[in-house]
Write a protein that holds these residues in place. Sequence first.
Motif, PDB file in Angstrom:
ATOM      1  N   LEU A  92       0.840  -1.205   0.000  1.00 52.54           N
ATOM      2  CA  LEU A  92       0.000   0.000   0.000  1.00 52.54           C
ATOM      3  C   LEU A  92       0.870   1.247   0.000  1.00 52.54           C
ATOM      4  CD1 LEU A  92      -2.801  -0.759   2.621  1.00 52.54           C
ATOM      5  CD2 LEU A  92      -3.118  -0.243   0.212  1.00 52.54           C
ATOM      6  N   PRO A  93       0.453   2.243  -0.748  1.00 49.97           N
ATOM      7  CA  PRO A  93       1.177   3.524  -0.711  1.00 49.97           C
ATOM      8  C   PRO A  93       1.153   4.091   0.708  1.00 49.97           C
ATOM      9  CG  PRO A  93      -0.400   3.489  -2.515  1.00 49.97           C
ATOM     10  CD  PRO A  93      -0.659   2.272  -1.692  1.00 49.97           C
ATOM     11  N   ALA A  94       2.165   4.838   1.072  1.00 51.39           N
ATOM     12  CA  ALA A  94       2.236   5.460   2.401  1.00 51.39           C
ATOM     13  C   ALA A  94       0.993   6.313   2.631  1.00 51.39           C
ATOM     14  CB  ALA A  94       3.486   6.325   2.503  1.00 51.39           C
ATOM     15  N   GLY A  95       0.446   6.192   3.819  1.00 54.27           N
ATOM     16  CA  GLY A  95      -0.718   6.993   4.172  1.00 54.27           C
ATOM     17  C   GLY A  95      -2.050   6.295   3.978  1.00 54.27           C
ATOM     18  N   GLU A  96      -2.073   5.161   3.298  1.00 51.33           N
ATOM     19  CA  GLU A  96      -3.330   4.420   3.129  1.00 51.33           C
ATOM     20  C   GLU A  96      -3.435   3.397   4.237  1.00 51.33           C
ATOM     21  OE1 GLU A  96      -4.965   2.886  -0.439  1.00 51.33           O
ATOM     22  OE2 GLU A  96      -3.944   4.344  -1.681  1.00 51.33           O
ATOM     23  N   ASP A  97      -4.344   3.613   5.143  1.00 48.46           N
ATOM     24  CA  ASP A  97      -4.522   2.699   6.282  1.00 48.46           C
ATOM     25  C   ASP A  97      -5.294   1.470   5.850  1.00 48.46           C
ATOM     26  OD1 ASP A  97      -3.365   4.758   7.569  1.00 48.46           O
ATOM     27  OD2 ASP A  97      -5.091   5.256   8.820  1.00 48.46           O
TER      28      ASP A  97
END
Length: 104
Positions: free
Chosen positions: A98-103
């Motif tokens: 997952l891209p950074a920031g996607e919880d």
Amino acid sequence: MNDDIRNLLAAVLEALDIPYPATVGHAEVCDRIRNERAMHAVIALRSVLDDKPLMDIEWTTAYLREQLAKHPATGYVTSDQARATVAEGKSWTEAVTLPAGEDQ
């Protein structure tokens, strides 16, 4: 087919037809999202099919779409996203991260 019924059925399909996860690790998030969305679809269908519905089909469809917006199909990598990333030349590990920031 009546436009109101068609719109409701389209919203129910939108609720249930979310992208498949790329990995088993993402399946838990996908399942949680699908379950939330399915519950709201069932509530909408029961509301419309009730002998004495509280609201009309148009209102119920709008309410269902509001609930779906609260539970978007995000927070996991879909199989289509992963394949597209691999096609760009990245590794499978990069593709399913997952891209950074996607919880989750």
